[in-house]
Design a protein around this motif. Structure first.
Motif, PDB file in Angstrom:
ATOM      1  N   ALA A  94     -22.102  -1.131 -44.784  1.00  0.00           N
ATOM      2  CA  ALA A  94     -21.124  -1.975 -44.105  1.00  0.00           C
ATOM      3  C   ALA A  94     -21.645  -2.308 -42.724  1.00  0.00           C
ATOM      4  O   ALA A  94     -22.643  -1.737 -42.258  1.00  0.00           O
ATOM      5  CB  ALA A  94     -19.761  -1.277 -44.020  1.00  0.00           C
ATOM      6  N   ASP A  95     -20.975  -3.252 -42.062  1.00  0.00           N
ATOM      7  CA  ASP A  95     -21.340  -3.530 -40.680  1.00  0.00           C
ATOM      8  C   ASP A  95     -20.510  -2.648 -39.749  1.00  0.00           C
ATOM      9  O   ASP A  95     -19.611  -1.921 -40.174  1.00  0.00           O
ATOM     10  CB  ASP A  95     -21.188  -5.025 -40.350  1.00  0.00           C
ATOM     11  CG  ASP A  95     -19.765  -5.532 -40.463  1.00  0.00           C
ATOM     12  OD1 ASP A  95     -18.842  -4.871 -39.945  1.00  0.00           O
ATOM     13  OD2 ASP A  95     -19.563  -6.624 -41.041  1.00  0.00           O
ATOM     14  N   THR A  96     -20.831  -2.717 -38.472  1.00  0.00           N
ATOM     15  CA  THR A  96     -20.218  -1.809 -37.504  1.00  0.00           C
ATOM     16  C   THR A  96     -18.968  -2.376 -36.847  1.00  0.00           C
ATOM     17  O   THR A  96     -18.426  -1.771 -35.920  1.00  0.00           O
ATOM     18  CB  THR A  96     -21.236  -1.451 -36.405  1.00  0.00           C
ATOM     19  OG1 THR A  96     -21.765  -2.672 -35.834  1.00  0.00           O
ATOM     20  CG2 THR A  96     -22.375  -0.626 -36.959  1.00  0.00           C
ATOM     21  N   SER A  97     -18.491  -3.525 -37.311  1.00  0.00           N
ATOM     22  CA  SER A  97     -17.248  -4.087 -36.776  1.00  0.00           C
ATOM     23  C   SER A  97     -16.059  -3.248 -37.227  1.00  0.00           C
ATOM     24  O   SER A  97     -16.172  -2.387 -38.115  1.00  0.00           O
ATOM     25  CB  SER A  97     -17.063  -5.525 -37.265  1.00  0.00           C
ATOM     26  OG  SER A  97     -16.785  -5.540 -38.662  1.00  0.00           O
ATOM     27  N   ASP A  98     -14.908  -3.487 -36.628  1.00  0.00           N
ATOM     28  CA  ASP A  98     -13.686  -2.812 -37.078  1.00  0.00           C
ATOM     29  C   ASP A  98     -13.452  -3.069 -38.561  1.00  0.00           C
ATOM     30  O   ASP A  98     -13.032  -2.174 -39.306  1.00  0.00           O
ATOM     31  CB  ASP A  98     -12.482  -3.302 -36.274  1.00  0.00           C
ATOM     32  CG  ASP A  98     -12.446  -2.719 -34.873  1.00  0.00           C
ATOM     33  OD1 ASP A  98     -12.777  -1.536 -34.718  1.00  0.00           O
ATOM     34  OD2 ASP A  98     -12.090  -3.446 -33.933  1.00  0.00           O
ATOM     35  N   TYR A  99     -13.707  -4.305 -38.985  1.00  0.00           N
ATOM     36  CA  TYR A  99     -13.527  -4.675 -40.389  1.00  0.00           C
ATOM     37  C   TYR A  99     -14.471  -3.866 -41.275  1.00  0.00           C
ATOM     38  O   TYR A  99     -14.054  -3.289 -42.284  1.00  0.00           O
ATOM     39  CB  TYR A  99     -13.783  -6.172 -40.546  1.00  0.00           C
ATOM     40  CG  TYR A  99     -13.796  -6.668 -41.968  1.00  0.00           C
ATOM     41  CD1 TYR A  99     -12.613  -6.898 -42.653  1.00  0.00           C
ATOM     42  CD2 TYR A  99     -14.999  -6.939 -42.627  1.00  0.00           C
ATOM     43  CE1 TYR A  99     -12.619  -7.373 -43.962  1.00  0.00           C
ATOM     44  CE2 TYR A  99     -15.020  -7.407 -43.918  1.00  0.00           C
ATOM     45  CZ  TYR A  99     -13.827  -7.626 -44.585  1.00  0.00           C
ATOM     46  OH  TYR A  99     -13.844  -8.088 -45.885  1.00  0.00           O
ATOM     47  N   GLY A 100     -15.744  -3.824 -40.899  1.00  0.00           N
ATOM     48  CA  GLY A 100     -16.728  -3.130 -41.724  1.00  0.00           C
ATOM     49  C   GLY A 100     -16.489  -1.640 -41.806  1.00  0.00           C
ATOM     50  O   GLY A 100     -16.531  -1.045 -42.894  1.00  0.00           O
ATOM     51  N   THR A 101     -16.245  -1.002 -40.649  1.00  0.00           N
ATOM     52  CA  THR A 101     -16.047   0.443 -40.669  1.00  0.00           C
ATOM     53  C   THR A 101     -14.753   0.823 -41.390  1.00  0.00           C
ATOM     54  O   THR A 101     -14.709   1.835 -42.092  1.00  0.00           O
ATOM     55  CB  THR A 101     -16.028   1.002 -39.238  1.00  0.00           C
ATOM     56  OG1 THR A 101     -15.026   0.328 -38.464  1.00  0.00           O
ATOM     57  CG2 THR A 101     -17.384   0.817 -38.577  1.00  0.00           C
ATOM     58  N   ALA A 102     -13.713   0.004 -41.230  1.00  0.00           N
ATOM     59  CA  ALA A 102     -12.453   0.292 -41.929  1.00  0.00           C
ATOM     60  C   ALA A 102     -12.632   0.170 -43.434  1.00  0.00           C
ATOM     61  O   ALA A 102     -12.088   0.968 -44.211  1.00  0.00           O
ATOM     62  CB  ALA A 102     -11.343  -0.633 -41.442  1.00  0.00           C
ATOM     63  N   ASN A 103     -13.388  -0.836 -43.872  1.00  0.00           N
ATOM     64  CA  ASN A 103     -13.684  -0.972 -45.301  1.00  0.00           C
ATOM     65  C   ASN A 103     -14.439   0.241 -45.818  1.00  0.00           C
ATOM     66  O   ASN A 103     -14.098   0.806 -46.872  1.00  0.00           O
ATOM     67  CB  ASN A 103     -14.523  -2.231 -45.544  1.00  0.00           C
ATOM     68  CG  ASN A 103     -13.694  -3.452 -45.831  1.00  0.00           C
ATOM     69  OD1 ASN A 103     -12.654  -3.376 -46.465  1.00  0.00           O
ATOM     70  ND2 ASN A 103     -14.151  -4.591 -45.359  1.00  0.00           N
ATOM     71  N   ALA A 104     -15.488   0.627 -45.093  1.00  0.00           N
ATOM     72  CA  ALA A 104     -16.309   1.755 -45.538  1.00  0.00           C
ATOM     73  C   ALA A 104     -15.478   3.032 -45.648  1.00  0.00           C
ATOM     74  O   ALA A 104     -15.576   3.779 -46.637  1.00  0.00           O
ATOM     75  CB  ALA A 104     -17.480   1.953 -44.571  1.00  0.00           C
TER      76      ALA A 104
END
Length: 378
Positions: free
Chosen positions: A175-185
Motif C-alpha cells: 500500500a502507499d503511505t497516505s491515510d487511505y493506503g495505511t487504513a486499507n492495509a
C-alpha cells in the motif's frame, strides 16, 4: 460554469456563464441565484472518476433548474488534481464566495481530509461523493456528510471473499503511505486474519512510487497466493505490470480505488488476474432513469462508478436548500444530516457522524478481455 481563472480564461469563463444564463428560461433568470460547488480530480490519472462525478453533479443542477425549484442554481466546478494542496485552494475559493451555499467534493481521501477543516471553519456544508477514509466522518464535523461507504465496509467482505471463494491462504499487502493506503492495509490485514488467512508481509511505499521491483522480487520467493494493493490507479497499474514482468503471476486484489479503465491502460497485457471489490449496484428505477438521462444529455465523457454518488449528493443539497434556504448554514447542515433521500443509490440516510447508512454488499470485478467485468458473468 464558473471557473476561477485570470486573463484570457476569465473572459472565456464569463462568456460561458453568460451562455448558461441565456439558456435558462426567463422565469429561471428571475429567481434568486445560488451557487453549489463541486471539487474533484478533473485532470491527471484519476480524472475519469472526477469527470463522471462532475457530470452527475451538473445533471442534477440542470434538472433542478428545468423544474419548479425556487432558486436558479449555478455550478462552480473546480479541479483538485488528486492533490491535497490544490484541493485546499479550491475549497478556499468556494468558502470565500458569498454566493456559494454548499458543495460536494473529492474522490481522494487525502484531499478530503485536507479540505474538511476548511469547510468546518467557514461552516459551509459539504457532502463527500467519493473519498472513503473512515477518518473523514469519524471526526463528526457538523458540516460534513458522506454518501459513499467507508473503506472498512469494502475491505471486510473482500477479505472474507479472498479467504473463502478465492481460497487464498497467504497474502502479501502492498500500500502507499497516505491515510487511505495505511487504513486499507490495516483494515484488510485485520479482516483477512479474522477470516482465517495469513498476511505474509506488509510493505508501505511513498505515494507516487513507480518501482516495486525490490519488494516484488522478495515476494516471489515467499510465494503468496495473492497480492493485496491498498492504493489507487496509477501505482496499481505499474505494480501489476511489474508483478507479471518479474514472474509473480498471482492474483492482485484490492478495493474500488483502482476500479477504472485507466488501470487497464497502464497495466496493459498484465491486467488480467486483477480483481477488486465494488459496492453492488442495487438496481432501481431512479438509477435506471439517471443512466437514461445521462445518455440523453450527451456528455462527452462516459459515466464513472461515482456518477450516481455525485448525482445523489447534489440532489440532497438541492432538497435541503429548498427546505431551509441558504442564510442559516447550521440549519442547512442539520437538514442534510436529517435527510432521507430516495435516489439512484437507494434510500440514503446518515448516522450521527454524517456517514451513509445504506448497507453495503460487494461485487467482485475482474479484468477480462481488456475490460472490467463482474466476476462470474459469462
Amino acid at each position: 460554469m464558473t471557473i476561477f481563472k485570470t486573463g484570457r480564461r476569465a473572459v472565456i469563463a464569463s462568456v460561458l456563464a453568460g451562455a448558461v444564463c441565456a439558456a435558462m428560461p426567463a422565469w429561471a433568470q428571475e429567481k434568486p441565484v445560488i451557487k453549489l460547488g463541486f471539487i474533484g480530480p478533473l485532470s491527471g490519472g484519476n480524472a475519469q472518476q472526477g469527470l463522471g462525478a462532475r457530470n452527475g453533479f451538473l445533471l442534477a443542477l440542470e434538472q433542478a433548474n428545468a423544474g419548479d425549484y425556487p432558486f436558479a442554481v449555478e455550478p462552480v466546478v473546480l479541479d483538485d488534481a488528486s492533490d491535497p494542496q490544490t484541493g485546499v485552494s479550491a475549497a478556499l475559493k468556494l468558502v470565500n464566495d458569498p454566493d456559494v451555499a454548499a458543495a460536494i467534493g473529492h474522490w481522494n481521501s487525502p484531499v478530503a481530509l485536507a479540505t474538511i477543516p476548511v469547510f468546518n471553519r467557514f461552516q459551509m456544508p459539504m457532502i463527500v461523493w467519493g473519498a472513503i477514509s473512515p477518518k473523514i466522518t469519524e471526526q463528526n464535523l457538523p458540516e460534513i456528510t458522506r454518501v459513499t461507504p467507508t473503506l472498512v465496509t469494502e475491505n471486510k467482505p473482500l477479505a472474507e471473499w479472498a479467504a473463502g471463494e478465492l481460497d487464498a491462504k497467504n497474502i502479501a499487502i502492498i500500500a502507499d503511505t497516505s491515510d487511505y493506503g495505511t487504513a486499507n492495509a490495516d483494515a484488510f490485514e485485520e479482516f483477512f486474519g479474522e477470516a482465517g488467512g495469513s498476511v505474509l508481509s506488509k510493505d508501505l511505499l511513498p505515494v507516487g512510487a513507480t518501482d516495486f521491483r525490490a519488494v516484488l522480487t522478495r515476494l516471489r520467493g515467499e510465494a503468496p497466493d495473492a497480492v493485496y494493493f491498498g492504493g489507487v490507479i496509477t501505482e496499481a497499474g505499474i505494480l501489476r505490470r511489474q508483478m507479471v514482468e518479474l514472474g509473480l503471476d498471482v492474483p492482485m486484489i484490492g478495493i474500488s480505488g483502482f476500479y477504472d479503465p485507466e488501470f487497464i491502460a497502464l497495466a496493459g497485457d498484465a491486467a488480467p488476474g486483477t480483481m477488486v471489490s465494488y459496492p453492488a449496484s442495487q438496481s432501481n428505477p431512479k438509477l435506471e432513469q439517471l443512466m437514461a438521462d445521462y445518455e440523453a444529455r450527451g456528455f462527452a465523457e462516459p459515466t464513472s462508478p461515482y456518477t450516481k454518488y455525485a448525482f445523489d449528493a447534489a440532489n440532497i443539497l438541492i432538497a435541503a436548500i429548498a427546505e431551509t434556504g441558504t442564510d442559516d448554514k447550521q440549519a442547512l447542515a442539520e437538514a442534510i444530516r436529517a435527510a432521507k433521500h430516495d435516489g439512484a443509490l437507494g434510500l440514503t440516510s446518515f448516522d450521527a457522524n454524517g456517514q451513509t447508512e445504506i448497507p453495503v454488499a460487494i461485487q467482485i470485478k475482474e479484468v477480462r478481455d481488456g475490460a472490467w467485468v463482474t466476476r462470474g458473468d459469462s
